[in-house]
Design an enzyme around this catalytic site. Structure first.
Site, PDB file in Angstrom:
ATOM      1  N   ASP A 175       0.782  -1.242   0.000  1.00  0.00           N
ATOM      2  CA  ASP A 175       0.000   0.000   0.000  1.00  0.00           C
ATOM      3  C   ASP A 175       0.814   1.293   0.000  1.00  0.00           C
ATOM      4  O   ASP A 175       0.463   2.256  -0.640  1.00  0.00           O
ATOM      5  CB  ASP A 175      -0.907   0.041   1.243  1.00  0.00           C
ATOM      6  CG  ASP A 175      -1.825  -1.161   1.344  1.00  0.00           C
ATOM      7  OD1 ASP A 175      -1.543  -2.194   0.706  1.00  0.00           O
ATOM      8  OD2 ASP A 175      -2.818  -1.076   2.066  1.00  0.00           O
ATOM      9  N   GLU A 405       2.809  -8.452  11.982  1.00  0.00           N
ATOM     10  CA  GLU A 405       2.435  -8.113  10.604  1.00  0.00           C
ATOM     11  C   GLU A 405       3.693  -7.945   9.733  1.00  0.00           C
ATOM     12  O   GLU A 405       3.769  -8.422   8.619  1.00  0.00           O
ATOM     13  CB  GLU A 405       1.618  -6.813  10.599  1.00  0.00           C
ATOM     14  CG  GLU A 405       1.131  -6.378   9.231  1.00  0.00           C
ATOM     15  CD  GLU A 405       0.269  -5.102   9.288  1.00  0.00           C
ATOM     16  OE1 GLU A 405       0.109  -4.533  10.388  1.00  0.00           O
ATOM     17  OE2 GLU A 405      -0.234  -4.701   8.229  1.00  0.00           O
TER      18      GLU A 405
END
Ligand code: GLC
Length: 432
Positions: A175, A405
């Site tokens: 992203d 993550e």
């Protein structure tokens, strides 16, 4: 413990991590689909789900296939599989379904994500302990997978250039990669005010800036205003990227789809068409190779410029099988030098780049599912040692920090969300 001790025996530490990884998926299960992590990402994400199915496959094959079935239940009539499916309401995430404005039976976003699901399905079919069950499930899902690939080739490359386009940095899955910075500058900012939720869960030093978020939201509005019409968006979108990451993942998944079509005896004119489109891609890929830097870059379609920032997406060219013999040699050399440039590997942006930020989301941190794909590509290209180094670092990171993550390449610290599904899944599939 040396690496050979680690792989030769099932150590208590390994058993423990394995049990924790299973527990992570079980805790993130919302009844047939897995959230990436609670709070920060409370819905079903496309490529997260696919990668997570590899983890479920290690201890519950039925549940693994269910993950994919529920992912495809949100497929749009035109074949697109959305990047997020909002199965249940949650106010811990922004922008939610109202902002996206897509009126579909299962609420969703209006863009997709890296189509790794075809490659995952092939692995699941090959590794199944219950081959009969796997075959039955794969047969049911296969035509939906074909529809999804046709959607990429036809809607995202209507002029048959060989290189699909993406319309949003979120579609790339990477992203906040610095590769999107310049192209994003050409996108206006939204003028309405909004309240971000991501920075309530994670330190803002690890997340994108507001100036980027304003533009991300402008694009979301743009798709809605153009009624999600592929032709209008293709003609007018202010952000159009040939993302080497998506192009590589799609190509690999198409290869795997064709292998599956033989395994399942489901070849037809649609699979033949995919094979033809793959040939066009293989021809066109040289347009993304920079001879000066010996590297594959993404390209801003609107300016026709290669984006000369070394991000890990370029190394996925090996995973796709795009590289010639000389390109492979250079990419392996670059990978070795990249590995040496930080304590842990592989940093998502090359540590020597001026935009490298080891803590900030896709501008430096390490993602383990990307490591897995890069290592696979290196291994298949004959560079076992480089692949092993990436695998060893990945294992070291989960031993040190657990299933975060992403990870800081300088310190090995876990960042972003914790108890993260795809990290636990890749650990089970590849590391433990
Ligand atoms: C972030 C990542 C994206 C991922 C999602 C859920 O948005 O950039 O790749 O799918 O989180 O984990």
């Amino acid at each position: 413990m040396t690496n050979s001790d680690w792989t030769a025996s099932t150590s208590p530490q390994q058993q423990n991590l394995r049990a924790l990884a299973e527990k992570t998926l079980i805790n993130n299960d919302l009844g047939g689909y897995t959230v990436p992590t609670h709070g920060l990402y409370p819905f079903q994400w496309n490529w997260d789900s696919a990668i997570t199915a590899l983890g479920w496959m290690q201890f519950d094959e039925q549940r693994a296939w269910q993950e994919l079935e529920i992912l495809f239940s949100g497929q749009w009539p035109d074949g697109m599989v959305p990047h997020i499916l909002f199965h249940k309401d949650s106010d811990s995430y922004f922008p939610g379904p109202v902002v996206w404005g897509a009126d579909k039976p299962i609420k969703s976003t209006s863009i997709s994500q890296p189509p790794v699901v075809g490659s995952v399905m092939k692995i699941m079919l090959e590794q199944a302990k219950d081959p009969h069950f796997a075959r039955e499930k794969a047969t049911t899902l296969f035509n939906k997978l074909v529809d999804y690939h046709l959607w990429w080739y036809q809607q995202r490359d209507p002029e048959e250039t060989g290189l699909v386009v993406t319309y949003h940095p979120w579609e790339s899955g990477m992203d906040n990669s610095p590769a999107w910075d310049d192209a994003l500058q050409a996108v206006p900012c939204v003028t309405w005010s909004y309240e971000r939720r991501d920075t309530k869960h994670v330190d803002s030093a690890q997340r994108p800036h507001k100036s980027e978020y304003d533009r991300f939201l402008y694009l979301v509005d743009f798709f809605k205003q153009h009624q999600f019409d592929s032709k209008r968006i293709f003609a007018q979108c202010p952000y159009k990227m040939n993302d080497i990451g998506i192009i590589a993942i799609l190509h690999r998944a198409s290869k795997d789809l064709l292998i599956m079509s033989e395994m399942l005896q489901m070849q037809d004119e649609r699979t033949e068409y995919i094979a033809k489109r793959m040939e066009v891609t293989q021809q066109a890929i040289s347009a993304l190779w920079c001879e000066k830097d010996h590297y594959f870059y993404s390209r801003n379609v609107l300016t026709n410029q290669l984006v000369a920032v070394k991000t890990s997406a370029g190394l996925l060219s090996l995973y796709a099988g795009f590289a010639s013999a000389t390109q492979k040699t250079s990419l392996n050399k670059t990978s070795i030098e990249w590995l040496q440039a930080s304590q842990f590997s592989l940093a998502s942006t090359h540590p020597s780049a001026s935009c490298y930020e080891p803590q900030r989301y896709w501008r430096g941190p390490i993602w383990l599912h990307i490591n897995w794909m890069i290592a696979l590509g290196l291994e298949e290209s004959g560079y076992q040692d480089t692949a092993k180094s990436i695998q060893n670092d990945s294992r070291e990171l989960i031993k040190l920090a657990g299933f975060y993550e992403y990870f800081n390449p300088e310190t090995g610290a876990g960042c972003g969300g914790k108890d993260f599904s795809w990290t636990a899944a890749i650990a089970m599939h590849w590391l433990l």
